[in-house]
Each structure stands twice: as C-alpha cells, then as structure tokens.
Design a protein around this motif. Structure first.
Motif, PDB file in Angstrom:
ATOM      1  N   TYR A  72       0.889  -1.159   0.000  1.00 49.53           N
ATOM      2  CA  TYR A  72       0.000   0.000   0.000  1.00 49.53           C
ATOM      3  C   TYR A  72       0.926   1.208   0.000  1.00 49.53           C
ATOM      4  CZ  TYR A  72      -4.262   2.634   1.164  1.00 49.53           C
ATOM      5  OH  TYR A  72      -5.349   3.483   1.149  1.00 49.53           O
ATOM      6  N   VAL A  73       0.996   1.893  -1.137  1.00 44.05           N
ATOM      7  CA  VAL A  73       2.020   2.893  -1.389  1.00 44.05           C
ATOM      8  C   VAL A  73       1.413   4.282  -1.508  1.00 44.05           C
ATOM      9  CG1 VAL A  73       3.793   3.600  -3.061  1.00 44.05           C
ATOM     10  CG2 VAL A  73       3.450   1.180  -2.559  1.00 44.05           C
ATOM     11  N   ASP A  74       2.095   5.240  -0.889  1.00 45.08           N
ATOM     12  CA  ASP A  74       1.756   6.649  -1.079  1.00 45.08           C
ATOM     13  C   ASP A  74       2.292   7.015  -2.459  1.00 45.08           C
ATOM     14  OD1 ASP A  74       2.080   9.467  -1.296  1.00 45.08           O
ATOM     15  OD2 ASP A  74       2.121   9.665   0.880  1.00 45.08           O
TER      16      ASP A  74
ATOM     17  N   ARG B  88       6.368   5.759  -1.018  1.00 46.88           N
ATOM     18  CA  ARG B  88       6.679   5.287   0.336  1.00 46.88           C
ATOM     19  C   ARG B  88       5.644   4.243   0.726  1.00 46.88           C
ATOM     20  NH1 ARG B  88       5.112   7.517   5.544  1.00 46.88           N
ATOM     21  NH2 ARG B  88       6.698   7.029   7.079  1.00 46.88           N
ATOM     22  N   ILE B  89       6.109   3.118   1.261  1.00 43.01           N
ATOM     23  CA  ILE B  89       5.197   2.060   1.674  1.00 43.01           C
ATOM     24  C   ILE B  89       4.501   2.460   2.962  1.00 43.01           C
ATOM     25  CG2 ILE B  89       4.993  -0.347   2.398  1.00 43.01           C
ATOM     26  CD1 ILE B  89       7.504  -0.916   0.712  1.00 43.01           C
ATOM     27  N   ILE B  90       3.178   2.398   2.947  1.00 45.32           N
ATOM     28  CA  ILE B  90       2.373   2.688   4.127  1.00 45.32           C
ATOM     29  C   ILE B  90       2.005   1.386   4.827  1.00 45.32           C
ATOM     30  CG2 ILE B  90       0.147   3.582   4.910  1.00 45.32           C
ATOM     31  CD1 ILE B  90       0.384   5.602   2.572  1.00 45.32           C
ATOM     32  N   GLY B  91       1.713   0.351   4.040  1.00 44.02           N
ATOM     33  CA  GLY B  91       1.306  -0.921   4.619  1.00 44.02           C
ATOM     34  C   GLY B  91       1.546  -2.070   3.667  1.00 44.02           C
ATOM     35  N   LEU B  92       1.364  -3.268   4.197  1.00 51.98           N
ATOM     36  CA  LEU B  92       1.497  -4.496   3.424  1.00 51.98           C
ATOM     37  C   LEU B  92       0.271  -5.361   3.651  1.00 51.98           C
ATOM     38  CD1 LEU B  92       5.173  -5.532   4.316  1.00 51.98           C
ATOM     39  CD2 LEU B  92       4.411  -4.392   2.250  1.00 51.98           C
ATOM     40  N   VAL B  93      -0.165  -6.041   2.601  1.00 54.66           N
ATOM     41  CA  VAL B  93      -1.259  -7.009   2.679  1.00 54.66           C
ATOM     42  C   VAL B  93      -0.748  -8.306   2.087  1.00 54.66           C
ATOM     43  CG1 VAL B  93      -3.580  -7.616   1.895  1.00 54.66           C
ATOM     44  CG2 VAL B  93      -3.033  -5.241   2.376  1.00 54.66           C
ATOM     45  N   ASN B  94      -1.057  -9.401   2.750  1.00 52.18           N
ATOM     46  CA  ASN B  94      -0.659 -10.706   2.253  1.00 52.18           C
ATOM     47  C   ASN B  94      -1.908 -11.559   2.083  1.00 52.18           C
ATOM     48  OD1 ASN B  94       0.424 -13.706   3.038  1.00 52.18           O
ATOM     49  ND2 ASN B  94       1.865 -12.530   1.806  1.00 52.18           N
ATOM     50  N   LEU B  95      -2.142 -12.048   0.865  1.00 47.01           N
ATOM     51  CA  LEU B  95      -3.276 -12.924   0.560  1.00 47.01           C
ATOM     52  C   LEU B  95      -2.736 -14.332   0.362  1.00 47.01           C
ATOM     53  CD1 LEU B  95      -5.098 -10.672  -2.066  1.00 47.01           C
ATOM     54  CD2 LEU B  95      -5.523 -10.809   0.393  1.00 47.01           C
ATOM     55  N   ARG B  96      -3.396 -15.302   1.011  1.00 50.43           N
ATOM     56  CA  ARG B  96      -2.927 -16.681   0.948  1.00 50.43           C
ATOM     57  C   ARG B  96      -4.019 -17.588   0.391  1.00 50.43           C
ATOM     58  NH1 ARG B  96      -0.564 -14.258   5.523  1.00 50.43           N
ATOM     59  NH2 ARG B  96      -2.302 -14.649   6.909  1.00 50.43           N
ATOM     60  N   GLN B  97      -3.668 -18.394  -0.611  1.00 45.86           N
ATOM     61  CA  GLN B  97      -4.598 -19.329  -1.253  1.00 45.86           C
ATOM     62  C   GLN B  97      -4.137 -20.758  -1.026  1.00 45.86           C
ATOM     63  OE1 GLN B  97      -3.767 -17.779  -5.239  1.00 45.86           O
ATOM     64  NE2 GLN B  97      -5.972 -17.664  -5.493  1.00 45.86           N
ATOM     65  N   GLY B  98      -5.108 -21.677  -1.021  1.00 50.13           N
ATOM     66  CA  GLY B  98      -4.791 -23.101  -1.023  1.00 50.13           C
ATOM     67  C   GLY B  98      -4.316 -23.656   0.298  1.00 50.13           C
ATOM     68  N   GLN B  99      -4.725 -23.041   1.384  1.00 51.63           N
ATOM     69  CA  GLN B  99      -4.288 -23.520   2.690  1.00 51.63           C
ATOM     70  C   GLN B  99      -5.096 -24.725   3.140  1.00 51.63           C
ATOM     71  OE1 GLN B  99      -4.831 -19.356   4.036  1.00 51.63           O
ATOM     72  NE2 GLN B  99      -3.251 -19.941   5.488  1.00 51.63           N
TER      73      GLN B  99
END
Length: 160
Positions: A54-56, A61-72
């Motif tokens: 999540y970039v300004d 500049r990175i504001i945040g990170l999101v991680n999506l996980r499939q197939g667990q």
C-alpha cells in the motif's frame, strides 16, 4: 493518492526501510502472520502467498502491506488465516489499515479468497479494531500452554 501494487524486487529497499521503522519503534513488523518475506515463495505445496504494498503514490513510500494466501489446509487457515496485514508505525491510527483492506477486497475476490479468515494476537487491540470495523466476527481463540488466549480468530464477510 494511496494505491495497492503487487510486490516486486524493485521495492526491496523500501521494504527494508519499512521493516526498520518497526524495529526502531520496538514493534514486530510481521503482523501479516506467516507470510515470510514479501515476494518470497512459501514452502512448496503449502499455499500460494501474494504480497501487495500500500504505497503513497506521491512519495513512493510504503504505508502498509497485505498478504493474501490461497490453497491452505484447515490447520494453516486456523493458525494464520488467509489474509494478513501491517501498517507502518508512523501511519497507524489514521484509518489506513481499513482503507487498505477495503481496497484489497477486490484482489481477494479475484483470487477466490472469500471469506477472510484473520488471526491476530489476543493483545493486539489495534488489529482487533481494524478487523471488527471490517465486519469481522470472532470465531474463537488459540490458547497457550497455561490456557490463556494467545491469538484470536475472526471471519470477515461484510467487506466484499
């Protein structure tokens, strides 16, 4: 304007700066739960992990990170959930996490990650607030050796 973009090696220095801000604040940057390093593969056969920044857009500049996980498998889903997130310490308490995750909803639908199963530390009141603002409903707790809650599990349907 802030935007979600997929991680690429070009962002490696910015990710290191992001991590350093957490360390300098005495905080754990890995609120993303089991994602490992952005852009790195998980154990073969475990699940597919996609990291978004999540970039300004004005400052790159990175504001945040999101991680999506499939197939667990069921155990992994119960332990770490299928989505994780973190927000840079200097950007916390500004509503960035809710906006970032609302934007991530479309990406998760495209990847078949619906509903969201989110796990956070029982002591992390900020994450719990974000999850409940997104419509998260508590499903249970993961207890430690002494029977005290260590992590809490939530399910989110309403953000889609």
């Amino acid at each position: 304007m802030n935007q979600l973009i997929e991680w690429s090696p070009a962002w490696e220095n910015a990710v290191q700066e992001y991590k350093n801000e957490f360390l300098e604040a005495g905080m754990d940057w890995e609120g993303m739960g089991g994602s490992g390093e952005p852009g790195k593969e998980t154990e073969p056969g475990k699940y597919v992990s996609s990291t978004y920044l999540y970039v300004d857009g004005e400052e790159d500049r990175i504001i945040g990170l999101v991680n999506l996980r499939q197939g667990q498998d069921a155990e992994s889903l119960a332990q770490i959930g299928n989505i994780g997130f973190s927000i840079r310490p200097s950007e916390q308490k500004k509503g960035c996490a809710v906006r970032m995750l609302q934007e991530a909803a479309a990406l998760s639908v495209m990847q078949g990650i619906v509903p969201w199963y989110m796990v956070c530390l029982a002591s992390n009141t900020a994450s719990k607030k974000v999850i409940t603002r997104l419509g998260g409903r508590k499903q249970g707790e993961i207890t430690g050796e002494e029977g005290c809650p260590v992590r809490e599990r939530y399910v989110v349907y309403d953000v889609f």
